[in-house]
Design an enzyme around this catalytic site. Structure first.
Site, PDB file in Angstrom:
ATOM      1  N   ASP A   1     -11.626   6.673   6.515  1.00 32.10           N
ATOM      2  CA  ASP A   1     -10.771   5.530   6.838  1.00 32.10           C
ATOM      3  C   ASP A   1     -10.181   5.703   8.238  1.00 32.10           C
ATOM      4  O   ASP A   1      -8.975   5.790   8.409  1.00 32.10           O
ATOM      5  CB  ASP A   1      -9.667   5.457   5.769  1.00 32.10           C
ATOM      6  CG  ASP A   1      -8.738   4.278   5.952  1.00 32.10           C
ATOM      7  OD1 ASP A   1      -9.199   3.229   6.420  1.00 32.10           O
ATOM      8  OD2 ASP A   1      -7.550   4.407   5.615  1.00 32.10           O
TER       9      ASP A   1
ATOM     10  N   TRP B   1       0.864  -1.187   0.000  1.00 28.21           N
ATOM     11  CA  TRP B   1       0.000   0.000   0.000  1.00 28.21           C
ATOM     12  C   TRP B   1       0.898   1.233   0.000  1.00 28.21           C
ATOM     13  O   TRP B   1       1.852   1.306   0.768  1.00 28.21           O
ATOM     14  CB  TRP B   1      -0.920   0.034   1.236  1.00 28.21           C
ATOM     15  CG  TRP B   1      -1.593   1.366   1.343  1.00 28.21           C
ATOM     16  CD1 TRP B   1      -2.608   1.824   0.569  1.00 28.21           C
ATOM     17  CD2 TRP B   1      -1.233   2.452   2.222  1.00 28.21           C
ATOM     18  NE1 TRP B   1      -2.904   3.126   0.907  1.00 28.21           N
ATOM     19  CE2 TRP B   1      -2.086   3.523   1.915  1.00 28.21           C
ATOM     20  CE3 TRP B   1      -0.270   2.605   3.224  1.00 28.21           C
ATOM     21  CZ2 TRP B   1      -2.011   4.753   2.582  1.00 28.21           C
ATOM     22  CZ3 TRP B   1      -0.184   3.817   3.891  1.00 28.21           C
ATOM     23  CH2 TRP B   1      -1.068   4.880   3.570  1.00 28.21           C
TER      24      TRP B   1
ATOM     25  N   HIS C   1      -8.504  -6.521   4.301  1.00 28.78           N
ATOM     26  CA  HIS C   1      -8.205  -5.813   5.544  1.00 28.78           C
ATOM     27  C   HIS C   1      -9.535  -5.490   6.192  1.00 28.78           C
ATOM     28  O   HIS C   1     -10.357  -4.788   5.602  1.00 28.78           O
ATOM     29  CB  HIS C   1      -7.452  -4.498   5.283  1.00 28.78           C
ATOM     30  CG  HIS C   1      -5.977  -4.661   5.265  1.00 28.78           C
ATOM     31  ND1 HIS C   1      -5.112  -3.607   5.098  1.00 28.78           N
ATOM     32  CD2 HIS C   1      -5.193  -5.767   5.411  1.00 28.78           C
ATOM     33  CE1 HIS C   1      -3.868  -4.056   5.132  1.00 28.78           C
ATOM     34  NE2 HIS C   1      -3.890  -5.359   5.311  1.00 28.78           N
TER      35      HIS C   1
ATOM     36  N   HIS D   1     -11.644   1.683   2.712  1.00 33.95           N
ATOM     37  CA  HIS D   1     -11.082   2.412   1.576  1.00 33.95           C
ATOM     38  C   HIS D   1     -12.051   2.713   0.454  1.00 33.95           C
ATOM     39  O   HIS D   1     -11.661   2.833  -0.708  1.00 33.95           O
ATOM     40  CB  HIS D   1      -9.872   1.659   1.020  1.00 33.95           C
ATOM     41  CG  HIS D   1      -8.698   1.701   1.953  1.00 33.95           C
ATOM     42  ND1 HIS D   1      -7.440   1.292   1.606  1.00 33.95           N
ATOM     43  CD2 HIS D   1      -8.598   2.131   3.231  1.00 33.95           C
ATOM     44  CE1 HIS D   1      -6.620   1.446   2.623  1.00 33.95           C
ATOM     45  NE2 HIS D   1      -7.297   1.954   3.627  1.00 33.95           N
TER      46      HIS D   1
ATOM     47  N   ASP E   1      -6.817  -4.545  10.247  1.00 32.86           N
ATOM     48  CA  ASP E   1      -6.058  -3.313  10.022  1.00 32.86           C
ATOM     49  C   ASP E   1      -6.789  -2.137  10.669  1.00 32.86           C
ATOM     50  O   ASP E   1      -7.634  -1.508  10.044  1.00 32.86           O
ATOM     51  CB  ASP E   1      -5.874  -3.067   8.518  1.00 32.86           C
ATOM     52  CG  ASP E   1      -5.072  -1.790   8.259  1.00 32.86           C
ATOM     53  OD1 ASP E   1      -4.356  -1.338   9.178  1.00 32.86           O
ATOM     54  OD2 ASP E   1      -5.172  -1.238   7.147  1.00 32.86           O
TER      55      ASP E   1
ATOM     56  N   ASP F   1     -10.089   3.780  10.829  1.00 29.47           N
ATOM     57  CA  ASP F   1      -9.472   2.621  11.467  1.00 29.47           C
ATOM     58  C   ASP F   1      -9.846   2.462  12.935  1.00 29.47           C
ATOM     59  O   ASP F   1      -8.985   2.245  13.778  1.00 29.47           O
ATOM     60  CB  ASP F   1      -7.952   2.642  11.260  1.00 29.47           C
ATOM     61  CG  ASP F   1      -7.582   2.343   9.813  1.00 29.47           C
ATOM     62  OD1 ASP F   1      -7.862   1.229   9.362  1.00 29.47           O
ATOM     63  OD2 ASP F   1      -7.051   3.244   9.130  1.00 29.47           O
TER      64      ASP F   1
ATOM     65  N   ASP G   1      -9.658  -3.270   1.509  1.00 27.88           N
ATOM     66  CA  ASP G   1      -9.730  -2.781   2.893  1.00 27.88           C
ATOM     67  C   ASP G   1     -11.097  -2.114   3.012  1.00 27.88           C
ATOM     68  O   ASP G   1     -11.420  -1.208   2.227  1.00 27.88           O
ATOM     69  CB  ASP G   1      -8.585  -1.788   3.130  1.00 27.88           C
ATOM     70  CG  ASP G   1      -8.586  -1.189   4.534  1.00 27.88           C
ATOM     71  OD1 ASP G   1      -9.668  -0.747   4.994  1.00 27.88           O
ATOM     72  OD2 ASP G   1      -7.510  -1.106   5.161  1.00 27.88           O
TER      73      ASP G   1
ATOM     74  N   LYS H   1      -7.158   2.508  -2.494  1.00 26.93           N
ATOM     75  CA  LYS H   1      -7.706   3.446  -1.528  1.00 26.93           C
ATOM     76  C   LYS H   1      -8.429   4.567  -2.237  1.00 26.93           C
ATOM     77  O   LYS H   1      -8.161   4.839  -3.406  1.00 26.93           O
ATOM     78  CB  LYS H   1      -6.556   4.005  -0.678  1.00 26.93           C
ATOM     79  CG  LYS H   1      -7.016   4.756   0.536  1.00 26.93           C
ATOM     80  CD  LYS H   1      -5.902   4.914   1.546  1.00 26.93           C
ATOM     81  CE  LYS H   1      -6.423   5.706   2.728  1.00 26.93           C
ATOM     82  NZ  LYS H   1      -5.479   5.804   3.816  1.00 26.93           N
TER      83      LYS H   1
ATOM     84  N   GLU I   1      -3.040  -2.869  -2.421  1.00 21.47           N
ATOM     85  CA  GLU I   1      -4.187  -2.348  -1.666  1.00 21.47           C
ATOM     86  C   GLU I   1      -4.593  -0.978  -2.192  1.00 21.47           C
ATOM     87  O   GLU I   1      -3.830  -0.016  -2.137  1.00 21.47           O
ATOM     88  CB  GLU I   1      -3.807  -2.250  -0.182  1.00 21.47           C
ATOM     89  CG  GLU I   1      -4.913  -1.697   0.695  1.00 21.47           C
ATOM     90  CD  GLU I   1      -4.532  -1.664   2.173  1.00 21.47           C
ATOM     91  OE1 GLU I   1      -3.367  -1.970   2.521  1.00 21.47           O
ATOM     92  OE2 GLU I   1      -5.409  -1.321   2.990  1.00 21.47           O
TER      93      GLU I   1
HETATM   94  C1  RNT Z   1      -3.740   2.542   4.876  1.00 17.98           C
HETATM   95  C2  RNT Z   1      -3.859   1.094   4.610  1.00 17.98           C
HETATM   96  C3  RNT Z   1      -2.726   0.242   5.110  1.00 17.98           C
HETATM   97  C4  RNT Z   1      -2.236   0.624   6.487  1.00 17.98           C
HETATM   98  C5  RNT Z   1      -1.318  -0.387   7.134  1.00 17.98           C
HETATM   99  C6  RNT Z   1      -0.596   0.191   8.302  1.00 17.98           C
HETATM  100  O1  RNT Z   1      -4.846   3.250   4.546  1.00 17.98           O
HETATM  101  O2  RNT Z   1      -5.067   0.614   5.119  1.00 17.98           O
HETATM  102  O3  RNT Z   1      -3.078  -1.089   5.035  1.00 17.98           O
HETATM  103  O4  RNT Z   1      -3.309   0.848   7.354  1.00 17.98           O
HETATM  104  O5  RNT Z   1      -0.487  -0.924   6.212  1.00 17.98           O
HETATM  105 ZN    ZN Z   2      -5.396  -1.514   5.064  1.00 22.02          ZN
END
Ligand code: RNT
Ligand code: ZN
Length: 411
Positions: free
Chosen positions: A286, A178, A278, A254, A318, A288, A251, A219, A217
């Site tokens: 995003d 990523w 993820h 994303h 993640d 998290d 993810d 986004k 990955e």
């Molecule tokens: C970032 C991505 C990525 C990170 C990690 C730390 O938007 O989701 O995967 O969160 O690699």
């Molecule tokens: Zn991620």
């Protein structure tokens, strides 16, 4: 209680014994970066960059590998089921002076030993953020040749490291790429950076490596990079579809807020033999947040099970929340993911699919609402028991003890 629950599920054609044994065999890759707010172990570590953010200042983050191991071991003792460990290149354990473009497997020797001693496999991620060679928020798509070369080399080396993990630990290693690359403002040239990213990826993936599952990955945007993301969904989906052995990683933080990863899983599984995921919880962006047992994670789990793809979908967590006890964040997030998988495994999916084929929407509606009140918690408790874990809320008390005795002393 469990016997009783078993009968109740059986009445709907659901086998709880099978659900429990399947659940215990599904690996979940646990991200090391929840323990330390994505800071890593590098000596000249910069602030977290790349449009991702941790917020909060809860005391007790792991400051080095020793503390990370201590926390991981403790968290693993409270997490049922099959586990893998997911690490980033910024978590090298050696004291070599290697910069990111010089890393090799020896820089991660202590992780390999850690994993081997616990019969765990390792997944890996090159780290394209929090580093001075990220110039103007760009890495692999930078117009500056020197910047691109640095990061291409990093990507190549990380794949080699993942192949050593795979070989030495006897399991595949997902190597997920990523990059944060993007612009805050509306670009004048979108295709230039994308062409450069493609060329960089072609170099990184030029050599097939045994045991490595390569993932890219995508986004939609990052903080400070709101207008343009080079590695978008369409970009990586196209890339992966043209490069055998490279997979798109989804993810669920994303995408646009009404766009659901649960809806994308079957589409990708139609064309790819594997699908890395993820699992996170985006709150408006995003962000998290720690995974909760919410509608989308349940739907994601149901899709995986309905597609009979538990072995093809590679589940990794993640998220990174610095505002709560970080061990609790790990345990809650993994357990919530597993609860979602259990709910999915206890779905009367055969009957629902049959009703759907017959366009019997009445039965689908009635049946899916009826099973919502089945005693899922009794099956969950039985699962914990068979995994050698205490049932109930005692894990929380235990974490509070750990906070008092270990985390609060890290000052
Ligand atoms: C970032 C991505 C990525 C990170 C990690 C730390 O938007 O989701 O995967 O969160 O690699
Ligand atoms: Zn991620």
């Amino acid at each position: 209680m469990y016997k009783d629950a078993m009968e109740k599920f059986k009445a709907f054609g659901i086998d709880t014994e099978k659900a429990i044994s399947t659940l215990s065999s599904v690996p979940v890759s646990i991200h090391c970066w929840q323990a330390d707010d994505v800071m890593g172990f590098e000596k000249n570590r910069g602030a977290l960059s790349g449009g991702i953010q941790t917020t909060g200042d809860y005391p007790g983050r792991a400051r080095n590998f020793e503390e990370m191991k201590e926390d991981l071991d403790y968290a693993l003792s409270l997490i049922p089921g099959k586990k893998r460990i997911n690490i980033h290149a910024s978590y090298k354990t050696s004291d070599s002076t290697h910069d990111r473009n010089e890393l090799d497997a020896e820089d991660f020797r202590l992780w390999i030993e850690y994993a081997r001693a616990r019969n765990l496999a390792l997944d890996f991620n090159p780290t394209f953020f929090s580093h001075p060679m990220v110039k103007d928020n760009l890495t692999l798509s930078s117009p500056v040749e020197e910047v691109r070369r640095f990061w291409i080399e990093h990507g190549k080396r990380c794949r080699k490291i993942a192949s050593v993990f795979a070989k030495e630990l006897g399991s595949y290693s997902v190597c997920n790429l990523w990059i944060p690359d993007g612009y805050k403002e509306i670009p004048a040239d979108r295709i230039g950076p994308r062409k450069r990213l493609k060329e960089s990826l072609d170099e990184i993936y030029s050599e097939p490596l045994e045991g490595v599952i390569d993932a890219v990955e995508s986004k939609v945007f990052g903080i400070g990079l709101e207008s343009f993301t080079v590695g978008s969904n369409e970009f990586y989906l196209s890339y992966a579809s043209r490069h055998k052995g490279v997979y798109q990683l989804l993810d669920n933080g994303h995408y646009h807020p009404t766009e659901m990863v649960s809806e994308k899983i079957s589409a990708l599984l139609t064309f790819f033999d594997k699908l890395p995921l993820h699992v996170t919880r985006p709150v408006r962006w995003d962000s998290d947040h720690v995974v909760r047992l919410d509608d989308e994670i349940i739907e994601i789990a149901k899709e995986i099970v309905r597609c009979n793809a538990l072995e093809r979908v590679l589940i990794a967590l993640d998220y990174f929340d610095a505002s709560v006890n970080r061990i609790a964040a790990w345990v809650v997030g993994v357990r919530s993911t597993q609860k979602a998988l259990l709910l999915a495994l206890l779905e009367p999916s055969k009957e629902l699919k049959e009703a759907e084929e017959k366009a019997d929407w009445t039965k689908m509606l009635a049946l899916s609402e009826e099973v919502k009140m089945l005693p899922y918690s009794d099956v969950w408790e039985e699962y914990l028991k068979r995994e050698g874990l205490e049932s109930g809320f005692s894990w929380y008390e235990s974490i509070m003890e750990y906070e008092k005795n270990v985390l609060s002393k890290r000052v």
